[in-house]
Design a protein around this motif. Sequence first.
Motif, PDB file in Angstrom:
ATOM      1  N   GLU A  90       0.838  -1.197   0.000  1.00  0.00           N
ATOM      2  CA  GLU A  90       0.000   0.000   0.000  1.00  0.00           C
ATOM      3  C   GLU A  90       0.878   1.253   0.000  1.00  0.00           C
ATOM      4  O   GLU A  90       1.808   1.367   0.801  1.00  0.00           O
ATOM      5  CB  GLU A  90      -0.894   0.011   1.236  1.00  0.00           C
ATOM      6  N   THR A  91       0.579   2.191  -0.900  1.00  0.00           N
ATOM      7  CA  THR A  91       1.359   3.430  -0.976  1.00  0.00           C
ATOM      8  C   THR A  91       0.526   4.662  -0.667  1.00  0.00           C
ATOM      9  O   THR A  91       0.998   5.788  -0.805  1.00  0.00           O
ATOM     10  CB  THR A  91       2.007   3.569  -2.371  1.00  0.00           C
ATOM     11  N   GLY A  92      -0.723   4.456  -0.231  1.00  0.00           N
ATOM     12  CA  GLY A  92      -1.571   5.576   0.132  1.00  0.00           C
ATOM     13  C   GLY A  92      -2.290   6.188  -1.050  1.00  0.00           C
ATOM     14  O   GLY A  92      -1.959   5.928  -2.216  1.00  0.00           O
ATOM     15  N   HIS A  93      -3.292   6.999  -0.756  1.00  0.00           N
ATOM     16  CA  HIS A  93      -4.054   7.723  -1.772  1.00  0.00           C
ATOM     17  C   HIS A  93      -4.644   6.776  -2.814  1.00  0.00           C
ATOM     18  O   HIS A  93      -4.701   7.092  -4.011  1.00  0.00           O
ATOM     19  CB  HIS A  93      -3.180   8.801  -2.429  1.00  0.00           C
ATOM     20  N   GLY A  94      -5.050   5.571  -2.361  1.00  0.00           N
ATOM     21  CA  GLY A  94      -5.741   4.631  -3.242  1.00  0.00           C
ATOM     22  C   GLY A  94      -4.863   3.907  -4.232  1.00  0.00           C
ATOM     23  O   GLY A  94      -5.363   3.437  -5.264  1.00  0.00           O
ATOM     24  N   LYS A  95      -3.570   3.796  -3.948  1.00  0.00           N
ATOM     25  CA  LYS A  95      -2.667   3.100  -4.863  1.00  0.00           C
ATOM     26  C   LYS A  95      -1.809   2.091  -4.101  1.00  0.00           C
ATOM     27  O   LYS A  95      -1.697   2.140  -2.873  1.00  0.00           O
ATOM     28  CB  LYS A  95      -1.778   4.089  -5.614  1.00  0.00           C
ATOM     29  N   ALA A  96      -1.210   1.185  -4.863  1.00  0.00           N
ATOM     30  CA  ALA A  96      -0.328   0.182  -4.272  1.00  0.00           C
ATOM     31  C   ALA A  96       0.678  -0.283  -5.320  1.00  0.00           C
ATOM     32  O   ALA A  96       0.488  -0.093  -6.527  1.00  0.00           O
ATOM     33  CB  ALA A  96      -1.117  -1.008  -3.741  1.00  0.00           C
ATOM     34  N   ILE A  97       1.757  -0.881  -4.833  1.00  0.00           N
ATOM     35  CA  ILE A  97       2.786  -1.488  -5.671  1.00  0.00           C
ATOM     36  C   ILE A  97       2.732  -2.993  -5.457  1.00  0.00           C
ATOM     37  O   ILE A  97       2.522  -3.461  -4.345  1.00  0.00           O
ATOM     38  CB  ILE A  97       4.184  -0.948  -5.300  1.00  0.00           C
ATOM     39  N   LEU A  98       2.927  -3.761  -6.529  1.00  0.00           N
ATOM     40  CA  LEU A  98       2.996  -5.215  -6.430  1.00  0.00           C
ATOM     41  C   LEU A  98       4.423  -5.674  -6.694  1.00  0.00           C
ATOM     42  O   LEU A  98       5.060  -5.212  -7.656  1.00  0.00           O
ATOM     43  CB  LEU A  98       2.046  -5.863  -7.449  1.00  0.00           C
ATOM     44  N   ILE A  99       4.938  -6.558  -5.830  1.00  0.00           N
ATOM     45  CA  ILE A  99       6.264  -7.140  -6.057  1.00  0.00           C
ATOM     46  C   ILE A  99       6.153  -8.663  -6.035  1.00  0.00           C
ATOM     47  O   ILE A  99       5.311  -9.234  -5.340  1.00  0.00           O
ATOM     48  CB  ILE A  99       7.317  -6.662  -5.030  1.00  0.00           C
ATOM     49  N   ASP A 100       7.020  -9.308  -6.834  1.00  0.00           N
ATOM     50  CA  ASP A 100       7.035 -10.761  -6.963  1.00  0.00           C
ATOM     51  C   ASP A 100       8.497 -11.167  -7.125  1.00  0.00           C
ATOM     52  O   ASP A 100       9.166 -10.720  -8.056  1.00  0.00           O
ATOM     53  CB  ASP A 100       6.213 -11.175  -8.189  1.00  0.00           C
ATOM     54  N   PHE A 101       9.006 -12.013  -6.205  1.00  0.00           N
ATOM     55  CA  PHE A 101      10.439 -12.315  -6.228  1.00  0.00           C
ATOM     56  C   PHE A 101      10.701 -13.646  -5.537  1.00  0.00           C
ATOM     57  O   PHE A 101       9.787 -14.278  -5.000  1.00  0.00           O
ATOM     58  CB  PHE A 101      11.229 -11.189  -5.547  1.00  0.00           C
ATOM     59  N   ASN A 102      11.969 -14.084  -5.553  1.00  0.00           N
ATOM     60  CA  ASN A 102      12.330 -15.310  -4.860  1.00  0.00           C
ATOM     61  C   ASN A 102      13.742 -15.194  -4.296  1.00  0.00           C
ATOM     62  O   ASN A 102      14.294 -14.097  -4.215  1.00  0.00           O
ATOM     63  CB  ASN A 102      12.156 -16.536  -5.768  1.00  0.00           C
ATOM     64  N   TYR A 103      14.342 -16.326  -3.910  1.00  0.00           N
ATOM     65  CA  TYR A 103      15.673 -16.289  -3.316  1.00  0.00           C
ATOM     66  C   TYR A 103      16.674 -15.570  -4.219  1.00  0.00           C
ATOM     67  O   TYR A 103      17.528 -14.816  -3.754  1.00  0.00           O
ATOM     68  CB  TYR A 103      16.222 -17.710  -3.100  1.00  0.00           C
ATOM     69  N   ASP A 104      16.589 -15.848  -5.512  1.00  0.00           N
ATOM     70  CA  ASP A 104      17.643 -15.434  -6.439  1.00  0.00           C
ATOM     71  C   ASP A 104      17.294 -14.244  -7.308  1.00  0.00           C
ATOM     72  O   ASP A 104      18.184 -13.565  -7.821  1.00  0.00           O
ATOM     73  CB  ASP A 104      18.020 -16.615  -7.347  1.00  0.00           C
TER      74      ASP A 104
END
Length: 419
Positions: A338-352
């Motif tokens: 959540e980044t506020g003001h009705g927006k958000a960031i999505l992240i997708d990752f793993n060990y490497d």
Amino acid sequence: MATNVLILGDGTGGLVTANLLAKAARGRRMPLRITLIGNSPVHTYQPGMLFLPFQMAGYRTLADIQRPNADFVGPGVEYRCERATDIDTAQRRVTTDQGSHAYDWLVLALGSRTLPEVIDGLAERWGRQAHGFYTPDSALRLAGALESFQGGDLVIDIAEMPIKCPVAPLEFACLVDDYLTQRGLRGKTELTLVTPLTGAFTKPICNEVLTDMLLEKGVKVIPNASLAAVTDKTIVCPDGKAVPYDLLVTIPPHEGSDLIDDAGLGDGIGFGLTDKQTLKSIKAERIFLVGDNTNVPTSKAGSVAHFQAEVVVHNLLREIDGKAALPLADGHANCFIETGHGKAILIDFNYDIQPVPGSFPLPIIGPMSLLKETRLNHLGKLAFRPIYWNMLLPGRHIPLVGSRMSTSGKHMAVLDRKH
């Protein structure tokens, strides 16, 4: 004779593992006796604790984020509400406050806990000058503190790592920036994030994006600063640096379970020594670990527990069949920030592979954008609650999101940059 599989812990990891294992056993017509033991009859949707302090619609009371655990125990699982007191790996036996249970295989899903009392001066100020949002009660008390706040120094402090959901403190900073703006208090408030990390996050590309975002919002970031002590008006770092506050929101130190250390399975602070690819204990046979009580190098978050549960079930069934566990766990983590003001960031990752820009879960069409603030990502965060209750906990398949991270749709060329 049925094989006894004992699962300790009735949080996300324990429930998902139990339900997935029971479904797999039914599908294969395997004679498994699956027993889930935990002492938390009420299940908390933990992402909701981020919203409780701001009294967002649908997140105003504990009833909005809690349900009985028994509602999510599927067929083929015996649920016992008991407190485990001892794990005997030699005899393959677990003792609880109500009896003793033998096992053929054991899954540890005991989670992690917050410990305000280990920081000098924090426990006696907890719930008064100092607040948190990592437990349901503290999140509600913080709502009252924010309502009374009229401006000044608001400090968000991460005492030390590791913690559950490492991005949650950043989300709180963004949401409190939005909240104070709506109340007309943002110009009267100095917002500061104090962190033991070198910036807002651990992965370089994401760290750069999130740190820059906080700075653009006027949030001061003090890096490389763990927490040594709390006084009535300041927090003190180990190097003697003092940061003043009028309202302190802190994430206390986390530890795993004493049961794990007492059984000779842990690292000294209750996190089980775990093979990061098979998710087997490296200290004893026929023991797997899932969720926050592992020591694997990935986030302690619900998505990770979900992905790990799939690997644990697969490998546990292989061992029952007399086959070796496979190195299937890649540390996959996926979360909306959540980044506020009705927006958000999505992240997708793993060990490497660290978080990179792109589209998720499908290339080009997404519909979610990776490492980018969007309205749709915020709606995705809100939509996750019914998915959690109705699909994730019962062990139902979530389309297009697997236990292993996919590079499809990700701009992998970004990793060629030097970070």
